[in-house]
Scaffold this motif. Structure first.
Motif, PDB file in Angstrom:
ATOM      1  N   LEU A 298       1.663   6.820  -2.265  1.00  0.00           N
ATOM      2  CA  LEU A 298       1.606   5.300  -1.283  1.00  0.00           C
ATOM      3  C   LEU A 298       3.263   4.953  -1.417  1.00  0.00           C
ATOM      4  O   LEU A 298       3.562   5.000   0.079  1.00  0.00           O
ATOM      5  CB  LEU A 298       1.375   4.712  -2.331  1.00  0.00           C
ATOM      6  N   TRP A 299       3.803   5.270  -2.716  1.00  0.00           N
ATOM      7  CA  TRP A 299       5.528   5.634  -2.216  1.00  0.00           C
ATOM      8  C   TRP A 299       6.415   6.104  -1.169  1.00  0.00           C
ATOM      9  O   TRP A 299       7.263   6.502  -0.879  1.00  0.00           O
ATOM     10  CB  TRP A 299       6.148   5.096  -4.141  1.00  0.00           C
TER      11      TRP A 299
ATOM     12  N   VAL B 276       3.288   7.287   2.016  1.00  0.00           N
ATOM     13  CA  VAL B 276       2.341   6.304   3.450  1.00  0.00           C
ATOM     14  C   VAL B 276       3.074   5.612   3.563  1.00  0.00           C
ATOM     15  O   VAL B 276       3.992   4.197   4.647  1.00  0.00           O
ATOM     16  CB  VAL B 276       1.784   5.452   2.433  1.00  0.00           C
ATOM     17  N   LEU B 277       4.464   5.183   2.521  1.00  0.00           N
ATOM     18  CA  LEU B 277       5.213   3.643   2.950  1.00  0.00           C
ATOM     19  C   LEU B 277       6.365   3.863   3.290  1.00  0.00           C
ATOM     20  O   LEU B 277       6.791   3.907   4.699  1.00  0.00           O
ATOM     21  CB  LEU B 277       5.571   3.244   1.346  1.00  0.00           C
TER      22      LEU B 277
ATOM     23  N   SER C 178       5.057   4.816   7.041  1.00  0.00           N
ATOM     24  CA  SER C 178       4.938   2.817   7.719  1.00  0.00           C
ATOM     25  C   SER C 178       6.080   2.519   8.210  1.00  0.00           C
ATOM     26  O   SER C 178       6.248   1.713   9.161  1.00  0.00           O
ATOM     27  CB  SER C 178       4.620   2.032   6.573  1.00  0.00           C
ATOM     28  N   ILE C 179       7.438   2.700   7.552  1.00  0.00           N
ATOM     29  CA  ILE C 179       8.625   2.233   7.409  1.00  0.00           C
ATOM     30  C   ILE C 179       9.287   2.433   8.913  1.00  0.00           C
ATOM     31  O   ILE C 179       9.955   1.527   9.550  1.00  0.00           O
ATOM     32  CB  ILE C 179       9.979   1.798   6.568  1.00  0.00           C
TER      33      ILE C 179
ATOM     34  N   ALA D 155      -3.145   4.878   7.127  1.00  0.00           N
ATOM     35  CA  ALA D 155      -3.200   4.275   6.016  1.00  0.00           C
ATOM     36  C   ALA D 155      -4.528   4.677   5.742  1.00  0.00           C
ATOM     37  O   ALA D 155      -4.663   4.615   3.893  1.00  0.00           O
ATOM     38  CB  ALA D 155      -3.605   3.065   6.435  1.00  0.00           C
TER      39      ALA D 155
END
Length: 308
Positions: free
Chosen positions: A8-9, A12-13, A16-17, A293
């Motif tokens: 996630l960190w 994906v994050l 996404s940013i 996602a």
């Protein structure tokens, strides 16, 4: 939970940013997505491919085994996709978009970090992933271009476009230079490094710009097609890879690395192809977004099962 939070960190994050910035800046400035697409195809993608292939030691035996897996795996996916596209009765453009969204997966800016995470930076498994990445760069620039144009252009025109893609020349050049131990001038190494570093950010930003062009919500029909593509990529893909690994009697770290490599979300190449050749842009963009996602759960599950 540690794997889940790490994906996630650290994957994906950050993705996404950058995608979000693409959406925001396009809404503000109405950016030219075709220019961004050409920068990816003709400059940044060839640079990162050259840098990785030139800088990585790969044995002939390893290359042959991974290449055989890749060919069998792609044929298995293609056969399954033929069933799906016929049942869904897609037209030429949608058929190509569906194939590209499943066959082309994010083996570079998602696959390499995931490989490093799953195998603690193991050099052997990284070599496996780099070969997969090489093939996943070559196929979209050949078959991918053919598939999105086959229903609207003749073979001569398609061949001309394919032969204009730098990446199909970069791969053999990188292998030859490394094989004959030809050193690159320092200034050239620095320039290639700068271009290579620009690839991931520009590709993700381009996806964001494409998503920023969408108005309103997607239709129910498009949502179903995106769901089918996502399931084929994230769930069926690793299962097919596991079957191919068993078929080819591959074991240990190689088998695990190949299965993990097959579990990643849809490649940005499918969006770049859709944008560059104006073929089902919304479907391609939505599939990349949804698979990226959902991959936080599916990829974590694949890694967990391999470790069990």
């Amino acid at each position: 939970m540690d794997i889940f939070m790490h994906i996630l960190w650290n994957n994906v994050l950050p993705l996404s940013i950058i995608i979000g910035l693409g959406i925001l800046l396009h809404r503000i400035f109405n950016l030219d997505i075709l220019t961004l697409s050409k920068l990816n195809f003709y400059l940044f993608s060839p640079a990162i491919m050259f840098e990785l292939l030139y800088g990585t030691a790969i044995s002939l035996q390893l290359f042959g085994q991974v290449l055989l897996f890749f060919i069998v795996f792609m044929l298995a996916q293609y056969a399954l996709l033929e069933v799906v596209v016929r049942l869904r009765k897609y037209d030429g453009g949608k058929r190509a978009a569906m194939r590209n969204s499943v066959l082309f997966y994010n083996s570079a800016n998602y696959g390499i970090p995931i490989n490093q995470l799953a195998f603690a930076g193991n050099a052997y498994t990284l070599s496996v992933q780099i070969i997969i990445m090489m093939m996943q760069s070559l196929v979209p620039n050949t078959y991918g271009i053919y598939s999105v144009n086959a229903h609207k252009a003749n073979w001569r025109e398609i061949r001309k476009v394919i032969l204009s893609m730098p990446v199909i020349y970069v791969i053999p050049i990188a292998f030859l230079l490394r094989g004959y131990h030809v050193p690159l001038p320092g200034f050239l190494t620095i320039s290639i490094g700068y271009l290579s570093n620009a690839f991931i950010g520009t590709a993700l930003f381009t996806l964001g710009v494409q998503l920023g062009t969408m108005k309103g919500t997607i239709s129910r029909k498009l949502a179903l097609d995106v769901g089918i593509a996502s399931a084929l990529r994230l769930l069926v893909g690793p299962l097919l890879a596991w079957g191919v690994v068993l078929l080819l009697d591959l074991h240990g770290m190689m088998a695990a690395a190949l299965i993990v490599s097959s579990a990643v979300p849809t490649s940005l190449s499918s969006v770049l192809l859709a944008v560059e050749f104006d073929n089902e842009r919304d479907f391609a963009s939505q599939t990349v977004l949804v698979t990226t996602a959902l991959s936080i759960v599916t990829v974590t599950g694949v890694i967990y099962l391999l470790r069990a």
